[in-house]
Design a protein around this motif. Structure first.
Motif, PDB file in Angstrom:
ATOM      1  N   PHE A 285       4.467  -7.009   2.101  1.00 13.51           N
ATOM      2  CA  PHE A 285       5.850  -5.851   1.602  1.00 13.51           C
ATOM      3  C   PHE A 285       6.479  -6.735   0.449  1.00 13.51           C
ATOM      4  O   PHE A 285       6.752  -5.861  -0.550  1.00 13.51           O
ATOM      5  CB  PHE A 285       6.825  -6.023   2.762  1.00 13.51           C
ATOM      6  CG  PHE A 285       7.814  -5.343   2.460  1.00 13.51           C
ATOM      7  CD1 PHE A 285       7.900  -3.854   2.730  1.00 13.51           C
ATOM      8  CD2 PHE A 285       9.197  -5.731   2.049  1.00 13.51           C
ATOM      9  CE1 PHE A 285       8.914  -3.188   2.537  1.00 13.51           C
ATOM     10  CE2 PHE A 285      10.417  -4.937   1.420  1.00 13.51           C
ATOM     11  CZ  PHE A 285      10.111  -3.432   1.828  1.00 13.51           C
ATOM     12  N   MET A 286       6.349  -7.963   0.104  1.00 16.63           N
ATOM     13  CA  MET A 286       6.918  -8.559  -1.081  1.00 16.63           C
ATOM     14  C   MET A 286       5.869  -8.534  -2.265  1.00 16.63           C
ATOM     15  O   MET A 286       5.920  -9.268  -3.373  1.00 16.63           O
ATOM     16  CB  MET A 286       7.135 -10.022  -1.010  1.00 16.63           C
ATOM     17  CG  MET A 286       8.614  -9.940   0.155  1.00 16.63           C
ATOM     18  SD  MET A 286       9.290 -11.617   0.561  1.00 16.63           S
ATOM     19  CE  MET A 286       7.637 -12.420   1.041  1.00 16.63           C
ATOM     20  N   SER A 287       4.775  -7.803  -2.036  1.00 13.94           N
ATOM     21  CA  SER A 287       3.634  -8.024  -3.402  1.00 13.94           C
ATOM     22  C   SER A 287       4.177  -7.086  -4.533  1.00 13.94           C
ATOM     23  O   SER A 287       5.111  -6.428  -4.412  1.00 13.94           O
ATOM     24  CB  SER A 287       2.331  -7.241  -2.660  1.00 13.94           C
ATOM     25  OG  SER A 287       2.731  -5.817  -2.540  1.00 13.94           O
ATOM     26  N   ARG A 288       3.341  -7.532  -5.473  1.00 18.16           N
ATOM     27  CA  ARG A 288       3.664  -6.695  -7.077  1.00 18.16           C
ATOM     28  C   ARG A 288       3.607  -5.226  -6.693  1.00 18.16           C
ATOM     29  O   ARG A 288       4.442  -4.696  -7.370  1.00 18.16           O
ATOM     30  CB  ARG A 288       2.841  -7.358  -7.904  1.00 18.16           C
ATOM     31  CG  ARG A 288       3.117  -8.871  -8.215  1.00 18.16           C
ATOM     32  CD  ARG A 288       2.110  -9.366  -9.444  1.00 18.16           C
ATOM     33  NE  ARG A 288       2.536 -10.485  -9.881  1.00 18.16           N
ATOM     34  CZ  ARG A 288       2.354 -11.237 -10.967  1.00 18.16           C
ATOM     35  NH1 ARG A 288       1.416 -10.429 -11.956  1.00 18.16           N
ATOM     36  NH2 ARG A 288       2.795 -12.362 -11.142  1.00 18.16           N
ATOM     37  N   LEU A 289       2.364  -4.778  -6.278  1.00 17.62           N
ATOM     38  CA  LEU A 289       2.281  -3.231  -6.103  1.00 17.62           C
ATOM     39  C   LEU A 289       3.408  -2.598  -5.473  1.00 17.62           C
ATOM     40  O   LEU A 289       4.007  -1.833  -5.955  1.00 17.62           O
ATOM     41  CB  LEU A 289       1.010  -2.902  -5.615  1.00 17.62           C
ATOM     42  CG  LEU A 289      -0.065  -3.377  -6.286  1.00 17.62           C
ATOM     43  CD1 LEU A 289      -1.498  -2.831  -5.282  1.00 17.62           C
ATOM     44  CD2 LEU A 289      -0.122  -2.174  -7.768  1.00 17.62           C
ATOM     45  N   ASN A 290       3.797  -3.226  -4.199  1.00 22.29           N
ATOM     46  CA  ASN A 290       5.105  -2.633  -3.523  1.00 22.29           C
ATOM     47  C   ASN A 290       5.903  -2.717  -4.135  1.00 22.29           C
ATOM     48  O   ASN A 290       7.249  -1.891  -4.362  1.00 22.29           O
ATOM     49  CB  ASN A 290       4.959  -3.045  -2.254  1.00 22.29           C
ATOM     50  CG  ASN A 290       5.721  -2.264  -1.101  1.00 22.29           C
ATOM     51  OD1 ASN A 290       5.234  -1.259  -0.936  1.00 22.29           O
ATOM     52  ND2 ASN A 290       6.824  -2.943  -0.375  1.00 22.29           N
ATOM     53  N   ASN A 291       6.474  -3.838  -4.565  1.00 22.03           N
ATOM     54  CA  ASN A 291       7.550  -4.296  -5.386  1.00 22.03           C
ATOM     55  C   ASN A 291       7.780  -3.065  -6.757  1.00 22.03           C
ATOM     56  O   ASN A 291       8.941  -2.525  -6.957  1.00 22.03           O
ATOM     57  CB  ASN A 291       7.800  -5.637  -5.984  1.00 22.03           C
ATOM     58  CG  ASN A 291       9.119  -5.813  -6.715  1.00 22.03           C
ATOM     59  OD1 ASN A 291      10.115  -5.562  -5.947  1.00 22.03           O
ATOM     60  ND2 ASN A 291       9.037  -6.546  -7.666  1.00 22.03           N
ATOM     61  N   ASN A 292       6.733  -3.063  -7.315  1.00 21.52           N
ATOM     62  CA  ASN A 292       6.903  -1.880  -8.234  1.00 21.52           C
ATOM     63  C   ASN A 292       7.292  -0.705  -8.031  1.00 21.52           C
ATOM     64  O   ASN A 292       8.175   0.214  -8.370  1.00 21.52           O
ATOM     65  CB  ASN A 292       5.621  -2.225  -9.278  1.00 21.52           C
ATOM     66  CG  ASN A 292       5.552  -1.318 -10.703  1.00 21.52           C
ATOM     67  OD1 ASN A 292       6.424  -0.096 -10.626  1.00 21.52           O
ATOM     68  ND2 ASN A 292       5.154  -1.787 -11.720  1.00 21.52           N
ATOM     69  N   LEU A 293       6.288  -0.035  -7.196  1.00 21.64           N
ATOM     70  CA  LEU A 293       6.037   1.521  -6.918  1.00 21.64           C
ATOM     71  C   LEU A 293       7.109   1.792  -6.048  1.00 21.64           C
ATOM     72  O   LEU A 293       7.558   3.163  -5.917  1.00 21.64           O
ATOM     73  CB  LEU A 293       4.647   1.814  -6.580  1.00 21.64           C
ATOM     74  CG  LEU A 293       3.556   1.623  -7.537  1.00 21.64           C
ATOM     75  CD1 LEU A 293       2.179   1.574  -7.018  1.00 21.64           C
ATOM     76  CD2 LEU A 293       3.922   2.948  -8.385  1.00 21.64           C
ATOM     77  N   ARG A 294       7.540   0.907  -5.103  1.00 21.24           N
ATOM     78  CA  ARG A 294       8.597   1.256  -4.063  1.00 21.24           C
ATOM     79  C   ARG A 294       9.812   0.613  -4.301  1.00 21.24           C
ATOM     80  O   ARG A 294      10.833   1.769  -4.498  1.00 21.24           O
ATOM     81  CB  ARG A 294       8.021   0.614  -2.603  1.00 21.24           C
ATOM     82  CG  ARG A 294       9.006   0.902  -1.378  1.00 21.24           C
ATOM     83  CD  ARG A 294       8.938  -0.048  -0.062  1.00 21.24           C
ATOM     84  NE  ARG A 294       9.955   0.100   0.570  1.00 21.24           N
ATOM     85  CZ  ARG A 294      10.187   0.540   1.710  1.00 21.24           C
ATOM     86  NH1 ARG A 294       9.349   1.537   2.012  1.00 21.24           N
ATOM     87  NH2 ARG A 294      11.437   0.465   2.261  1.00 21.24           N
TER      88      ARG A 294
END
Length: 451
Positions: A285-294
């Motif tokens: 949940f704390m990943s770069r992709l999720n942090n950016n797009l979500r």
């Protein structure tokens, strides 16, 4: 990980469970995890699929054979195998993919024998009734047609067709392609099922139980096995790795973006490095992709990545999710940004790596909490040909992985989104914009052309 709350640093004790391996009298390999506190028995047969050519197993035939085995109604009892197992007090377990079939059950430690005998009898005496074959094949065709309106199904199907050769059974989803399912004949499916469900010395058994029951071992010892014939494995399965845009029939408020790349077979250090990278990139949940797009842009409810491991230890990284259709082009830009920044202005930080390692270690605790999680880990070790102490070695080694280790491996495999195969499913208006603005160079097809 990008300025989000750090994971808990609560101390924990990890008691690594031992996986016992033995060879039965009939030369079948048995893998057993003892869980003394549980009153359940979980037992599965793992049947490997060595031949990978569509000439041997047409699209969807493996999954269809398994569906018939468990769901066709027997003339004598008027019950399916699934119903028989449930009536005996067990929960059936069955699944398939391009590399293996798993069939078995979960029962109590005092009620397993009848279920096991039912299972073995069904495998040994499999016969496919013509009416039941037509009924179940029709059901499967209906499932595929229903998925024509499922953007994630379409995206996954398109991605597999791009990263694997059309001659490989890995190039289609497990349900198969509609046209090829409709062409499967009764005689053909009988021969395929007989081949798939034959127990041989290549079969593996995974058992999670509260003790080593001698009566259970005696029955497993006595299973008659088929001839261990040499099988040819189809190896030339590299796809074109191109991009694909799939238009939906009805207006959709969301687009699905998936991208994937098959990676080089890693050594042990590289394997752990890849899994740490994935945790940072999109695996949590704390990943770069999720942090950016979500979190930062609000384009998606969730966007992430995962690693799929083949039996030859080849990893494939899959990433993606659903995004607001109006932000399809923006989302591709942000994905590009995140991949590029890993190598340029926002390289992996030591704090991210440390948090990822801790998160992965915590995740290992779940591998032994339940019967099914223990079964999942055991199956992983069997199917990927890992050593029995893999989790011990992994747990001990992960702390020593460095940033350089991670970059040494990912630099061998990709540097930007162009190195991946990308599939986008959505309204034609938004897909045309991707092409006109040169965000992706891709073929564009209708949904019915991928099922």
């Amino acid at each position: 990980m990008n300025n989000l709350p750090k994971p808990s640093k609560q101390n924990f004790a990890f008691n690594k469970v031992k996986i016992n391996h033995s060879i039965l009298r009939n030369n079948i390999n048995l893998y057993n995890v003892i869980k003394p506190s549980s009153d359940l028995i979980t037992l599965v047969f793992i049947l490997p699929i060595d031949e990978q050519s569509t000439n041997t197993y047409p699209s969807g035939s493996i999954s269809l054979s398994l569906k018939i085995l468990f769901e066709q109604t027997n003339d004598n009892s008027n019950m399916s195998l699934q119903q028989k197992l449930e009536n005996s007090g067990s929960d059936p377990i069955y699944s398939s993919d391009s590399e293996k079939i798993i069939i078995g059950f979960q029962s109590t430690s005092t009620n397993w024998e009848n279920s096991l005998n039912i299972m073995l009898d069904a495998i040994k005496n499999i016969d496919i009734d013509s009416d039941e074959f037509m009924r179940i094949k029709k059901l499967r065709s209906g499932e595929i047609l229903q998925n024509e309106g499922n953007p994630m199904f379409l995206a996954r199907s398109g991605l597999l067709s791009n990263i694997y050769s059309s001659n490989s059974i890995k190039s289609y989803n497990s349900l198969g392609r509609l046209s090829e399912i409709n062409q499967i004949k009764l005689k053909s499916i009988k021969n395929i099922a007989k081949k798939l469900f034959e127990i041989s010395t290549e079969t593996k058994i995974a058992l999670i139980s509260n003790n080593e029951d001698p009566n259970l071992i005696k029955i497993l010892d006595s299973i008659n096995i088929g001839l261990n014939t040499t099988k040819s494995k189809y190896n030339n399965d590299q796809g074109l790795n191109k991009n694909l845009l799939i238009t939906t029939k009805i207006p959709s408020p969301q687009s699905v973006i998936l991208f994937a790349r098959r990676l080089s077979i890693p050594n042990f250090n590289e394997r752990i490095s890849l899994e740490i990278f994935n945790e940072i990139f999109g695996g949590s949940f704390m990943s770069r992709l999720n942090n950016n797009l979500r979190e930062r842009n609000g384009y998606s409810y969730g966007f992430g990545s995962s690693i799929s491991w083949a039996s030859n230890s080849e990893p494939t990284i899959f990433a993606g999710g659903s995004v607001n259709s109006n932000n399809t082009t923006d989302s591709i830009d942000e994905i590009n940004h995140e991949i590029n920044s890993i190598f340029l202005n926002n390289k992996l930080k030591n704090s991210e790596i440390n948090n990822a390692i801790f998160s992965i270690k915590l995740g290992f605790l779940k591998n032994f909490e339940t019967q099914m999680s223990s079964l999942s880990l055991t199956n992983k070790i069997i199917l990927e040909n890992l050593s029995l102490d893999f989790h011990d070695l992994y747990f001990d080694k992960i702390e020593s992985i460095t940033k350089n280790d991670i970059y040494d491996y990912i630099n061998l495999n990709f540097s930007n989104l162009k190195d991946f195969s990308t599939v986008v499913v959505g309204d034609k208006t938004h897909l045309d914009k991707l092409i006109s603005e040169e965000k992706l160079y891709a073929d564009i097809i209708n949904a019915e052309n991928i099922i």
